[in-house]
Write an enzyme that holds these catalytic residues in place. Sequence first.
Site, PDB file in Angstrom:
ATOM      1  CG  ASP A  13      -1.820   1.239   1.257  1.00  0.00           C
ATOM      2  OD1 ASP A  13      -2.499   1.476   0.240  1.00  0.00           O
ATOM      3  OD2 ASP A  13      -1.831   1.972   2.252  1.00  0.00           O
ATOM      4  CB  SER A  14       0.255   4.698  -1.085  1.00  0.00           C
ATOM      5  OG  SER A  14      -1.029   4.841  -0.524  1.00  0.00           O
ATOM      6  CB  CYS A  76      -2.907   0.917  -2.662  1.00  0.00           C
ATOM      7  SG  CYS A  76      -2.789   2.622  -3.228  1.00  0.00           S
ATOM      8  CD  GLU A 155      -2.995   8.996   6.306  1.00  0.00           C
ATOM      9  OE1 GLU A 155      -2.126   9.862   6.528  1.00  0.00           O
ATOM     10  OE2 GLU A 155      -2.893   8.140   5.415  1.00  0.00           O
ATOM     11  CB  CYS A 187     -10.477   5.231  -0.342  1.00  0.00           C
ATOM     12  SG  CYS A 187      -9.011   5.837   0.536  1.00  0.00           S
ATOM     13  CG  HIS A 189      -7.135   6.130   4.400  1.00  0.00           C
ATOM     14  ND1 HIS A 189      -6.331   5.570   3.441  1.00  0.00           N
ATOM     15  CD2 HIS A 189      -6.308   6.821   5.224  1.00  0.00           C
ATOM     16  CE1 HIS A 189      -5.075   5.915   3.681  1.00  0.00           C
ATOM     17  NE2 HIS A 189      -5.033   6.682   4.747  1.00  0.00           N
TER      18      HIS A 189
END
Lengths: 282, 282
Positions: A13-14, A76, A155, A187, A189
């Site tokens: 993942d990034s 990702c 985040e 996504c 997140h």
Amino acid sequence: MHPHAHRPIGVFDSGVGGLTVMRALVEALPHEDLLYLGDTARVPYGNRGAETIRRYALNAARLLVNRNIKALVVACNTATAYALPALQDALDIPVFGVVEPVAALAAARSQSGHIALIGTRATVRSHSYTRALMNLRPDAHVHPIACPLLVPLAEEGWTRGPVVEEVLQHYLEPLTRSPIDTMILGCTHYPLLRQAISEVISRIAPHPVELLDSATATATELRETLARLQLATTSTDPGQHRFLLTDLPEGFVETASRFFGQSVAERCEHVDIIDTFASTPG
Amino acid sequence: MHPHAHRPIGVFDSGVGGLTVMRALVEALPHEDLLYLGDTARVPYGNRGAETIRRYALNAARLLVNRNIKALVVACNTATAYALPALQDALDIPVFGVVEPVAALAAARSQSGHIALIGTRATVRSHSYTRALMNLRPDAHVHPIACPLLVPLAEEGWTRGPVVEEVLQHYLEPLTRSPIDTMILGCTHYPLLRQAISEVISRIAPHPVELLDSATATATELRETLARLQLATTSTDPGQHRFLLTDLPEGFVETASRFFGQSVAERCEHVDIIDTFASTPG
């Protein structure tokens, strides 16, 4: 059994977002060793150009392959959208993205055929979900919405409360009058914002909406494919989980542990990625 | 006159934020050629580790030096905080940061000696402003506050309204009972949020607060130093302004033009930075 069945599965993942996918893999495949690589020195990929995303993904995959993984999960959405075919061409191990499995699930479950997709700007711009959905269900109506502020909010831990609700209200407003019944959280997140998304969408959408994320769908597909290729481990011990990061800033372990759902402390290792350019990725 | 006086001034930032500094340089030095480098492929630096920030800054400076600049402005608070001494050691041209000039201004103008500093997490953690202020004015009381969500808000154009006010209210709440009279906007993005910051701080702080940003202070110091070193151009034509970017994602020109205050279209060039590691930066 395949001679590489005892090797670890690589997860790329990034940054920290893929840890929500890693978490689903741990549940679905408790005996597999998992090796995570987060490209935290170059996160986020979501607002970058296509060529740059492909280059970064190829660099990262190369590092994991050199650590003898038996399969790669691109955890990702942005990297899946822009780099999955390039990775599948370049590597001789199975490579899994996070787009197809949840798209298949959404196509199967939507009654109205109206499916909303929320994601980063790059994911939406790639049309990867729209293409996948239209292939599986040509009568589908896809409603894509880019929500670039949701990643920094997740985040920073702003997952509830008036700020995130106001931001969601703004982004999801175009769905007020649409007959959607399914929404893809496009996504990694977004599962952290699931509760807030669910509250806002139930307030503004005219019909009940089911939220689907990639993590579980991807884990299921991985388990089935490993079994089919005889690549599944035969170990009955709990799998080992390790975390490679290209940058380890202060506070990282706390954020990462929140995404993974358990502490990652003592299991993180700093690695450098050699940035070869797109012209010489191999 | 110095033989290099006709050369351009290099301006380096992690992304678009330094364009607010570039804008002040254009005003203060209208005849100088300016060459901007935005490391948009690896932005943001603000949440990364110290060693990574230094490595990125050295890589970027090297590229500008190879383009024959006569001086370098590090128009990025994070890079100034972590990499300025390393850059001054490594390069044989004058190198200017954005911390010292505005710190000197704040130290001179504050009556109470209570000075607030807002910035990214990395800038605050570096203590660079606190050190600079305490050197200049040992009786100063510095109130540092990390505001990590302000950069994505500014880049997304959320510079007014309830979301940014709610976020500012949350971050600035510790100043409610402090006798500050001066606030340093310690991030190049923050001038875009100046109006909202001003409104929120005037609502919550017990005394009037003057907001100071680095752009003008840095431009003034640069002009004086170039004159002193006889490095100022003698041209009377308008300076040329060019923009090098390590990534050029869709929508970049619009965001950049908003930060620069005029269109950057037709003047952008994509460049690659070779990422040599910290051990071999020279």
